[in-house]
Design a protein around this motif. Structure first.
Motif: not given
Length: 446
Positions: A225-237
């Motif tokens: 089972h694979v899960a992923a999350f990504y959230r940049p600090a700015r509009t792009v990171g």
């Protein structure tokens, strides 16, 4: 008195006695709006003038017959002098005035109209004004700054300007300077608004492009089972992750972090991502892939930037992983006996060519769960500047949650730690890899 004033114009168009002509925008600093006076009158403006005319900025000329006489006299009129700003400011082909020109300080201290011909200063600007034929100048001062001048040539009657002329000119300057300053501020705000809009549009485009580099879906692996999350600090990171299929059926998991944020980090991230994608299927070995990408990045990466990166090759059938680490955060694995750390030595990518990257191996047993993460989680701070810390991340990895539940747990604990009003300091990337218990009964345990 009347003649002297009627021959002066603060700028105009059409049938007015003077015209305002802008110089090439590329030859002046941002926000500057210099003007040139034509031979019929004197322009009133500073280098950052926001409008070409404003209430109190222009004194109308005499009738057309007078203007014809003025043309025959060919009396030259100087260009407007600038607001003092750092460096040299070009106001047109006639006059250049530097911020440290002694004329600037003299005009700022002047109480009113100044006789140009009577001044003796070691000033290039003053010399240019005299050469252009200016005999009287009235500084326009607002909030202690010189924002422009009213420049006048000689009177046609060849008489000097009277004291009454000067009083009226000084009164005009008192009205013109605030009006010009307001115009400057309005135009500056409009320019800033247009610039912000342009930057926001470029960031949106960069965000769309960056999103194309991130995987559209996680790999579907039997008994995993694979899960992923990504959230940049700015509009792009600068964070990235990827799942790269290898020719022998194995899968390379990649998590990376580029120093810095915003557009520069996003550009380096895109380059690193492309290099990893090109090298992984050919070289397969995680250490060899990192060494190859490091040598390529060293040639082109901007100064003071580097990339941390973890490369982990998974054999989904046996549960064995081989991994190499280029200075990235250590992954934590929840096992039956506690939390294990997947440690391997290696320098970040892009710092020095010719680096070697240590390879290690780890055997996943059914129920084991790994958390691959970037430093946006561990190095976040509370309002009192306490750091979230790697021990806290390891403790969360060992609590028992897996997949999306483990990611949600990390984000919930982080939000409670930093507080609801705290701005995210760095990009956050989380990848969870779990070998399910069903592998034990599916013949996947070797």
């Amino acid at each position: 008195m009347g003649q002297g004033l009627e021959r002066t114009t603060g700028g105009g168009n059409g049938g007015a006695a003077g015209t305002v002509t802008e110089s090439d925008p590329a030859a002046r600093p941002a926000g500057a709006d210099p003007v040139r006076a034509d031979p019929e009158g004197t322009a009133v403006a500073g280098p950052q003038a926001a409008t070409r005319s404003a209430p109190g900025q222009r004194v109308t000329g005499e009738p057309r017959a007078w203007r014809r006489g003025w043309r025959r006299s060919r009396a030259p009129v100087a260009a407007a002098t600038p607001v003092p700003v750092p460096g040299q400011v070009r106001q047109g082909p006639e006059i250049e005035l530097a911020s440290n020109d002694p004329l600037v300080g003299y005009l700022l201290s002047a109480a009113g109209a100044v006789d140009v011909l009577g001044l003796e200063l070691d000033s290039p600007g003053l010399a240019a004004m005299k050469e252009a034929g200016v005999v009287l100048t009235v500084p326009l001062i607002s909030s202690g700054s010189l924002i422009g001048l009213i420049n006048l040539g000689p009177r046609l009657s060849e008489r000097d300007y009277s004291s009454e002329d000067r009083r009226l000119l000084n009164a005009l300057a008192g009205y013109a300077a605030p009006a010009m300053r307001v115009g400057q501020l309005v135009r500056q705000q409009e320019a800033e608004a247009r610039n912000r809009e342009r930057i926001e549009q470029e960031l949106k485009i960069a965000q769309i492009i960056q999103q194309q580099f991130l995987p559209k879906r996680v790999p579907e692996l039997p008994s995993w089972h694979v899960a992923a999350f990504y959230r940049p600090a700015r509009t792009v990171g600068g964070d990235f992750y990827d799942f790269i299929a290898l020719p022998d059926g194995r899968v390379m998991f990649v998590v990376g972090d580029v120093t810095d944020k915003g557009i520069p980090a996003a550009l380096v991230m895109a380059s690193t991502h492309a290099l990893l994608r090109g090298a992984a299927p050919r070289l397969v070995s995680p250490g060899a892939v990192l060494a190859h990408v490091n040598d390529l990045l060293c040639a082109d990466i901007p100064a003071h930037m580097f990339v941390t990166c973890l490369a982990l090759v998974l054999d989904p059938l046996s549960g064995k992983v081989e991994f190499a680490n280029a200075g990235h955060d250590v992954p934590y694995v929840r096992t039956a006996s506690g939390v294990a750390e997947l440690r391997a030595r290696g320098m970040p990518l892009g710092l020095m060519p010719g680096m070697e990257y240590e390879e290690k191996a780890f055997q996943f047993e059914p129920g084991d769960c790994a958390l691959l993460h970037s430093d946006g989680l561990a190095e976040a701070h509370a309002p009192d500047r306490e750091m979230f810390g790697f021990p806290r991340v390891a403790e969360l990895a060992g609590r028992g949650a897996s997949g999306e539940a483990l990611i949600d747990l990390c984000l919930t604990e982080l939000a409670a730690f930093t507080g609801p009003e705290t701005e995210q300091e760095d990009d956050i990337t989380l990848v969870c890899l779990e070998r399910s218990m069903s592998a034990r009964y599916a013949g996947g345990v070797r």
